[in-house]
Design an enzyme around this catalytic site. Structure first.
Site, PDB file in Angstrom:
ATOM      1  N   CYS A   1      19.918-105.522 -38.825  1.00  0.00           N
ATOM      2  CA  CYS A   1      20.945-106.515 -39.135  1.00  0.00           C
ATOM      3  C   CYS A   1      22.093-105.864 -39.909  1.00  0.00           C
ATOM      4  O   CYS A   1      22.358-106.183 -41.072  1.00  0.00           O
ATOM      5  CB  CYS A   1      20.333-107.673 -39.929  1.00  0.00           C
TER       6      CYS A   1
ATOM      7  N   GLY B   1      22.309 -72.928 -40.955  1.00  0.00           N
ATOM      8  CA  GLY B   1      23.463 -73.711 -40.538  1.00  0.00           C
ATOM      9  C   GLY B   1      23.838 -73.485 -39.097  1.00  0.00           C
ATOM     10  O   GLY B   1      24.896 -73.937 -38.632  1.00  0.00           O
TER      11      GLY B   1
ATOM     12  N   GLU C   1      16.987 -69.320 -43.303  1.00  0.00           N
ATOM     13  CA  GLU C   1      16.271 -70.571 -43.528  1.00  0.00           C
ATOM     14  C   GLU C   1      16.677 -71.639 -42.507  1.00  0.00           C
ATOM     15  O   GLU C   1      17.267 -72.667 -42.860  1.00  0.00           O
ATOM     16  CB  GLU C   1      16.542 -71.071 -44.956  1.00  0.00           C
TER      17      GLU C   1
END
Length: 412
Positions: free
Chosen positions: A339, A229, A270
């Site tokens: 679009c 994180g 990690e």
């Protein structure tokens, strides 16, 4: 407004990027493997005070096989969240025990496949834990705990709060212990991950307290897994996780825990975005400059089908006009050709953009190509790596054959 003009990574220069755009076409993802190595070594060196350290690349950030192979050669392990990522890891050369499979809301059948591959497994709900224990009581697993800590850059990337679908609540530990006792299942470690883009290290300190308090009551554990994180900078003066302060604190507390625990354990991180985000550049071609009553749009040959983060996470990515470095600054809203509402950057100060220019969107190494799609039946772009000053095509641009490959036409 922020000045979009910043220095390109020291090994990738503006002229180099333009040459690659001409050689491979646009839209184009480019990854600087020197930067990946630099980030990996930065983290390894920061935690050099811990003898038993494992860095597992969170490959959901970018699963290109060449990135996996490169990190495997550097010594990294692999964090995976799907059985397909497990298979990619094995194909890249990772040994099964260097791969941790930490799924969420998958069936027991998918977890059984992971057992067949012999990888490490982390479970995060009581139902699956009980089913697993009844079938594989001799296969040790890790447990992902939900610490009820709100963290991360925004709610969509905060995964450790009380209403998150991730992890077993630490209030449910008594129930978890009962399942372990009833099934005879052994656990080898505890895992936590509270979110992405965490700049305040107090979050990691709170997580460490919950992890250590939980783990101390369990015998014969092998590891503590902090997830990741870490925040990376998206602008020149952007805040980021203070890795030095964090490593000093975690190293001290981890060593103290191991001493109290009476056994030397392994510390696991990690990182995904931390390792690959800053390595990536996304090049797009300016199709049109469009003026409205209040806005100047620069419309490019890509969209959120290739680069979803700005629309999905409200993420900020620096945008530079590499074709006109000496132009004067003007304000543009950079939009795509999908679009739908499709914006890369709103009211950005960028060197004057002309039709035909090449724009470079930075921090494109993580959660960019891996989240791409064929929406509007557009082809996914090519990917190129730069290694030792040389460029290599590592994913071909899609064609119409890729769009229709799996369609089964019915005669009507």
């Amino acid at each position: 407004m922020m000045n979009e003009l910043e220095n390109i990574n020291e090994t990738v220069h503006r002229e180099h990027l333009i040459k690659l755009a001409k050689k491979y076409g646009t839209p184009l993802y480019i990854y600087d493997f020197f930067k990946i190595k630099k980030q990996y070594m930065k983290m390894k060196n920061a935690f050099s005070g811990i003898k038993n350290l494992i860095i597992n690349y969170a490959c959901k950030a970018n699963t290109n096989l060449n990135i996996l192979k490169f990190l495997q050669k550097l010594g990294s392990g692999l964090d995976t969240v799907s059985i397909q990522e497990v298979e990619l890891g094995l194909k890249a050369g990772f040994k099964p025990k260097k791969i941790i499979f930490t799924p969420n809301c998958v069936s027991i059948q998918e977890i059984k496949k992971a057992v067949g591959f012999g990888v490490r497994i982390t479970l995060d709900n009581l139902s699956i834990l009980e089913q697993f224990g009844e079938n594989y009581s001799d296969y040790s697993v890790g447990i992902r705990i939900n610490p009820h800590i709100m963290a991360g850059g925004n709610l969509k990337i905060s995964v450790g709060h009380i209403d998150s679908k991730f992890g077993i609540s630490y209030y449910q530990i008594p129930h978890m212990k009962r399942i372990l006792k009833n099934t005879g299942l052994k656990i080898e470690g505890f895992h936590m991950h509270t979110g992405s883009d965490i700049s305040n290290i107090k979050t990691f300190l709170e997580v460490s307290k919950v992890l250590f308090q939980t783990a101390i009551d369990f015998k014969n554990l092998d590891y503590i897994d902090f997830g990741s994180g870490f925040k990376v900078p998206y602008t020149k003066n952007d805040i980021k996780t203070d890795l030095t302060s964090l490593s000093n604190y975690i190293t001290e507390k981890f060593k103290k825990f191991c001493k109290n625990y009476g056994n030397k354990m392994t510390l696991i991180f990690e990182p995904g975005k931390f390792l690959v985000s800053e390595s990536g550049y996304f090049l797009v071609h300016v199709n049109v400059i469009k003026h409205t009553t209040s806005t100047v749009f620069a419309g490019v040959d890509s969209g959120f089908n290739h680069f979803l983060r700005p629309m999905f996470y409200d993420a900020y990515h620096c945008i530079e006009n590499i074709s006109n470095p000496n132009g004067r600054f003007r304000f543009y809203t950079v939009v795509g050709y999908i679009c739908e509402s499709d914006t890369f950057g709103l009211n950005r100060k960028i060197k004057e953009i002309r039709e035909g220019d090449i724009l470079c969107i930075k921090n494109a190494g993580a959660y960019c190509f891996s989240m791409s799609s064929n929406y509007n039946s557009r082809y996914r772009p090519a990917e190129v790596m730069i290694l030792n000053g040389k460029d290599f095509l590592i994913r071909k641009r899609e064609t119409m054959q890729d769009i229709i490959r799996n369609i089964v036409e019915i005669n009507m």
